[in-house]
Scaffold this active site. Structure first.
Site, PDB file in Angstrom:
ATOM      1  N   TYR A 141       0.829  -1.214   0.000  1.00  0.00           N
ATOM      2  CA  TYR A 141       0.000   0.000   0.000  1.00  0.00           C
ATOM      3  C   TYR A 141       0.861   1.262   0.000  1.00  0.00           C
ATOM      4  CZ  TYR A 141      -4.518  -2.214   1.027  1.00  0.00           C
ATOM      5  OH  TYR A 141      -5.683  -2.932   0.960  1.00  0.00           O
ATOM      6  N   LYS A 186       3.207 -15.361   3.219  1.00  0.00           N
ATOM      7  CA  LYS A 186       3.441 -16.112   1.982  1.00  0.00           C
ATOM      8  C   LYS A 186       4.954 -16.352   1.929  1.00  0.00           C
ATOM      9  CE  LYS A 186       2.185 -17.794  -2.068  1.00  0.00           C
ATOM     10  NZ  LYS A 186       1.404 -19.022  -2.222  1.00  0.00           N
ATOM     11  N   ASP A 218      -2.659 -18.456   1.109  1.00  0.00           N
ATOM     12  CA  ASP A 218      -3.594 -19.107   0.183  1.00  0.00           C
ATOM     13  C   ASP A 218      -4.401 -20.195   0.897  1.00  0.00           C
ATOM     14  OD1 ASP A 218      -1.162 -20.419   0.356  1.00  0.00           O
ATOM     15  OD2 ASP A 218      -0.988 -20.876  -1.780  1.00  0.00           O
ATOM     16  N   ASP A 242      -6.504  -7.139   4.341  1.00  0.00           N
ATOM     17  CA  ASP A 242      -7.631  -6.509   3.641  1.00  0.00           C
ATOM     18  C   ASP A 242      -8.504  -7.590   3.010  1.00  0.00           C
ATOM     19  OD1 ASP A 242      -9.165  -4.409   2.434  1.00  0.00           O
ATOM     20  OD2 ASP A 242      -8.123  -4.810   0.551  1.00  0.00           O
ATOM     21  N   ASP A 246     -12.545  -9.213   4.350  1.00  0.00           N
ATOM     22  CA  ASP A 246     -13.793  -9.181   3.561  1.00  0.00           C
ATOM     23  C   ASP A 246     -14.332 -10.601   3.395  1.00  0.00           C
ATOM     24  OD1 ASP A 246     -13.612  -6.384   3.194  1.00  0.00           O
ATOM     25  OD2 ASP A 246     -14.213  -6.513   1.085  1.00  0.00           O
TER      26      ASP A 246
HETATM   27  C1  IPM Z   1     -10.414  -1.074   3.744  1.00  0.00           C
HETATM   28  C2  IPM Z   1     -10.440  -0.554   2.319  1.00  0.00           C
HETATM   29  C3  IPM Z   1      -9.204   0.286   2.064  1.00  0.00           C
HETATM   30  C4  IPM Z   1      -7.989  -0.644   2.189  1.00  0.00           C
HETATM   31  C5  IPM Z   1      -9.145   1.041   0.733  1.00  0.00           C
HETATM   32  C6  IPM Z   1     -10.376   1.865   0.501  1.00  0.00           C
HETATM   33  C7  IPM Z   1      -7.929   1.913   0.664  1.00  0.00           C
HETATM   34  O1  IPM Z   1     -10.566  -1.597   1.414  1.00  0.00           O
HETATM   35  O2  IPM Z   1     -10.380  -0.262   4.676  1.00  0.00           O
HETATM   36  O3  IPM Z   1     -10.468  -2.295   3.939  1.00  0.00           O
HETATM   37  O4  IPM Z   1      -7.671  -1.366   1.240  1.00  0.00           O
HETATM   38  O5  IPM Z   1      -7.372  -0.623   3.252  1.00  0.00           O
HETATM   39 MN    MN Z   2     -10.966  -3.509   2.353  1.00  0.00          MN
END
Ligand code: IPM
Ligand code: MN
Ligand code: NAD
Length: 373
Positions: A141, A186, A218, A242, A246
């Site tokens: 990032y 990884k 993975d 990240d 999700d």
């Molecule tokens: C999160 C989001 C952010 C990230 C983006 C919007 C920069 O996906 O907070 O999870 O990748 O950290």
């Molecule tokens: Mn995110």
């Protein structure tokens, strides 16, 4: 207590869910006799539109002075042109870096009443209680980026110091839980991951009471679906964290449910445990439902609970919000993403009612205890 909170609603559903979370904070202040003054500032796409930059100086200056920062979400199709010179997400990354909030805590619990919504069989979800600790201010990032007409690079760099501070935080958090730490990397391919693994192995000697395991990212993505209840604290680098969180949100039933707390080293107040933090739901601006009043505010409301816990030291108040949310998830009303029909405001109002009931019941209980004693 008096506290100064900066709110950064941002874009899309960020504004809708932040308004709900602020209403809950105001109710907490009222019930418990606190004074929270909330000051709203711009971030993301709306800030680009207003003044050409995704993190205006005034917003950052206000965040630096605040006791805590509550953020909604940034981004959206209007600002997503890959050739755009400036992007909303840059504002969020700059804020995380400027506040030094390197440890992003993303708790995952599966409410039993929502287990049927998950794509997994309900019996696999029993007892799921995972705390992800995502490194937030390093890795790909923040590395150097290059771009020519036919090639691009994103440097992924980690220093030992960057790894050590977030891994120590994860070990400490594991000590307050079930004492199991899973470090995800990884290391079979990436040099940064080998440095990460070496660092975790070295630090493990300082935490002999915590059981440590290493898992490649993975296979971790698969294990999270097949054996989610096996995990306690999971620590990993920025990009892996990240993606995995999700994925984890799908176990809970919706991306709209998960909160987060981003913490650094800076202490505030009389207790060394309290930290200035940035609090945000893990979801984004949800352009597909933005402006319709149907976003699930639970991730944002639970982020407000984390704010009370980690930055203000108000544990009873944080627990009260969590209990109120749990009751609403169980009995409804529910938003569309978790199988209901309710809009954002109806869910917010139900949380406010459940919160008031919780406060009154606890007061009645304690005055009863006093009367008996
Ligand atoms: C999160 C989001 C952010 C990230 C983006 C919007 C920069 O996906 O907070 O999870 O990748 O950290
Ligand atoms: Mn995110
Ligand atoms: P997203 O999280 O915005 O949405 C993914 C899916 O989840 C969508 O179908 C959306 O409707 C649903 N969803 C998300 N939050 C919800 C909620 N509260 N209630 C009900 N449903 C919800 O991810 P995306 O579509 O990949 O990204 C959209 C934009 O958001 C992008 O510009 C991205 O950069 C940005 N983003 C910002 C943050 C942040 O500010 N922290 C986080 C993630 C994505």
């Amino acid at each position: 207590m008096k506290a100064h909170i900066v709110t950064l609603p941002g874009d899309g559903v960020g504004t809708e869910v932040t308004a709900a979370a602020v209403a809950v904070l105001e109710a907490v202040a009222e019930h418990y006799g606190h004074q929270f003054d909330c000051e709203e500032h711009a971030i993301g796409g709306c800030a680009i539109d207003a003044c050409g930059e995704p993190l205006p100086g005034a917003s950052l200056a206000a965040c630096r002075k605040a006791d805590a920062v509550l953020l909604g979400a940034v981004g959206g199709p209007k600002w997503s042109d890959p050739n755009a010179p400036v992007r909303p997400e840059q504002g969020l990354l700059a804020l995380r870096a400027a506040l030094g909030v390197y440890a992003n805590l993303r708790p995952l619990r599966v409410h039993p009443a929502l287990a049927a919504l998950s794509p997994l069989k309900s019996e696999r979800l029993k007892g799921v209680d995972v705390l992800f600790v995502r490194e937030l201010t390093g890795g790909a990032y923040f590395g150097a980026k290059t771009r020519t007409a036919d090639a691009a690079t994103d440097e992924c760099k980690y220093t030992v110091a960057e790894i050590e501070r977030v891994v120590r935080r994860a070990f400490e958090l594991a000590r307050g839980r079930r004492r199991q730490l899973t470090s995800v990397d990884k290391a079979n391919v990436l040099e940064t991951s080998r440095l990460w693994r070496n660092t975790v192995q070295r630090l493990a000697a300082d935490y002999p009471d915590v059981k440590v395991e290493h898992q490649l990212v993975d296979s971790m993505a698969m294990l999270l679906l097949t054996h989610p209840a096996r995990y306690d604290v999971v620590v990993t680098e920025n990009l892996f964290g990240d993606i995995l969180t999700d994925e984890a949100a799908a176990l809970a039933g919706s991306l709209g449910l998960l909160p987060s707390a981003s913490l650094g080293d800076g202490h505030r107040g009389p207790s060394a445990k309290l930290r200035t933090g940035l609090y945000e739901p893990i979801h984004g601006s949800a352009p597909d439902i933005a402006g319709q009043g149907v976003a699930n505010p639970v991730g944002a409301i639970l982020s407000a609970a984390l704010l009370l816990r980690h930055s203000l030291g108000l544990e009873a108040e944080a627990l009260a919000i969590e209990a109120a949310v749990a009751r609403v998830l169980e009995y409804g009303p529910r938003s569309r993403d978790i199988g209901g029909q309710a809009g954002t405001d109806a869910v917010r109002d139900a949380v406010l009612v459940a919160l008031a009931d919780h406060v009154n019941t606890s007061r009645a209980f304690f005055s009863g205890v006093r009367a008996c004693g």
